[in-house]
Motif scaffolding. Structure first.
Motif, PDB file in Angstrom:
ATOM      1  N   ASN A 121       0.747  -1.471  -0.310  1.00 48.59           N
ATOM      2  CA  ASN A 121      -0.095   0.026  -0.142  1.00 48.59           C
ATOM      3  C   ASN A 121       0.809   1.734  -0.309  1.00 48.59           C
ATOM      4  O   ASN A 121       1.625   1.563   0.504  1.00 48.59           O
ATOM      5  CB  ASN A 121      -1.107  -0.054   1.463  1.00 48.59           C
ATOM      6  N   THR A 126      -1.507   2.086  -6.588  1.00 48.33           N
ATOM      7  CA  THR A 126      -0.665   1.323  -6.500  1.00 48.33           C
ATOM      8  C   THR A 126      -0.779   0.109  -7.400  1.00 48.33           C
ATOM      9  O   THR A 126      -1.504   0.353  -7.892  1.00 48.33           O
ATOM     10  CB  THR A 126      -1.498   0.642  -5.071  1.00 48.33           C
ATOM     11  N   ALA A 152      -8.342   1.321  -2.952  1.00 47.34           N
ATOM     12  CA  ALA A 152      -7.007   2.636  -2.673  1.00 47.34           C
ATOM     13  C   ALA A 152      -8.182   3.246  -4.084  1.00 47.34           C
ATOM     14  O   ALA A 152      -8.552   2.686  -4.431  1.00 47.34           O
ATOM     15  CB  ALA A 152      -5.893   1.743  -3.280  1.00 47.34           C
TER      16      ALA A 152
END
Length: 218
Positions: A121, A126, A152
């Motif tokens: 992360n 990502t 994310a």
């Protein structure tokens, strides 16, 4: 007066250049070429001559990122085991070695990086976004097993589910939904949900499957 001013501006620009943009030595050039070609013996020799394992090419990518880009696994493994290697080094566009391995759909490389402690992360793009874009169910699952944040957000608020939906990666969309991705989120640019991105990208079957999942969940 004007000449002196131009010289001063040139000097200021030179100082502002990142270190990797400076002229490379022959050993550094050979190191980069060997990383592209999986020339592990050449990389070993370059390192023995004092080349920094985090040396970057003219585009700002480190040898490890380059090795992942070209799937040079022998070089990648050597570099991962080299003292001082920076697994989290970023290219100017934000790519890390793990992100590149995920995008290349290279499970072995992703596993090696994770086993060496690469971070799953980070803020912004990502590895999970990249795996979703590439349509890799296997790597998406692997990253989730290693605690990748499923929702994310990129700098514009796009989640892996939105990316997968936009790219028409139906199997990854299904996996992310089952694993708990929030299909009601909207990005900050177009203000679209994952289903909205699918429609915008002319992939109505993806939008239909997302909406059916939401309806069943409710």
């Amino acid at each position: 007066m004007m000449t002196r001013r131009l010289v001063m501006l040139a000097l200021a620009a030179a100082v502002a250049l990142p270190s990797w943009a400076a002229q490379q030595t022959d050993d550094e050039v050979d190191f980069i070429r060997a990383a592209q070609l999986d020339g592990v013996d050449r990389v070993k020799k370059a390192l023995s001559r004092g080349v920094n394992p985090n040396t970057r090419d003219s585009n700002g990518e480190t040898g490890l990122i380059i090795a992942m880009r070209y799937e040079s696994l022998k070089v990648a493994r050597l570099l991962m085991d080299t003292p001082g290697i920076d697994l989290e080094a970023k290219a100017p566009n934000g790519n890390t070695a793990l992100m590149m391995a995920a995008f290349r759909n290279n499970r072995a490389a992703v596993m090696d990086l994770l086993n060496h402690g690469a971070q799953v992360n980070q803020k912004g793009w990502t590895a999970l976004h990249y795996a979703a874009a590439a349509g890799s169910v296997e790597i998406t699952s692997l990253l989730l097993e290693n605690h990748a944040y499923i929702d994310a957000e990129t700098p514009t608020g796009m989640t892996p589910l939105m990316i997968a939906a936009r790219e028409g990666q139906e199997d990854v969309v299904g996996l992310l939904l089952v694993e708990g991705a929030d299909a009601t989120l909207q990005d900050r640019g177009f203000h679209l949900t994952a289903a909205g991105f699918a429609l915008k990208a002319e992939k109505p079957w993806i939008a239909k499957s997302i909406n059916a999942f939401l309806a069943k969940k409710q």
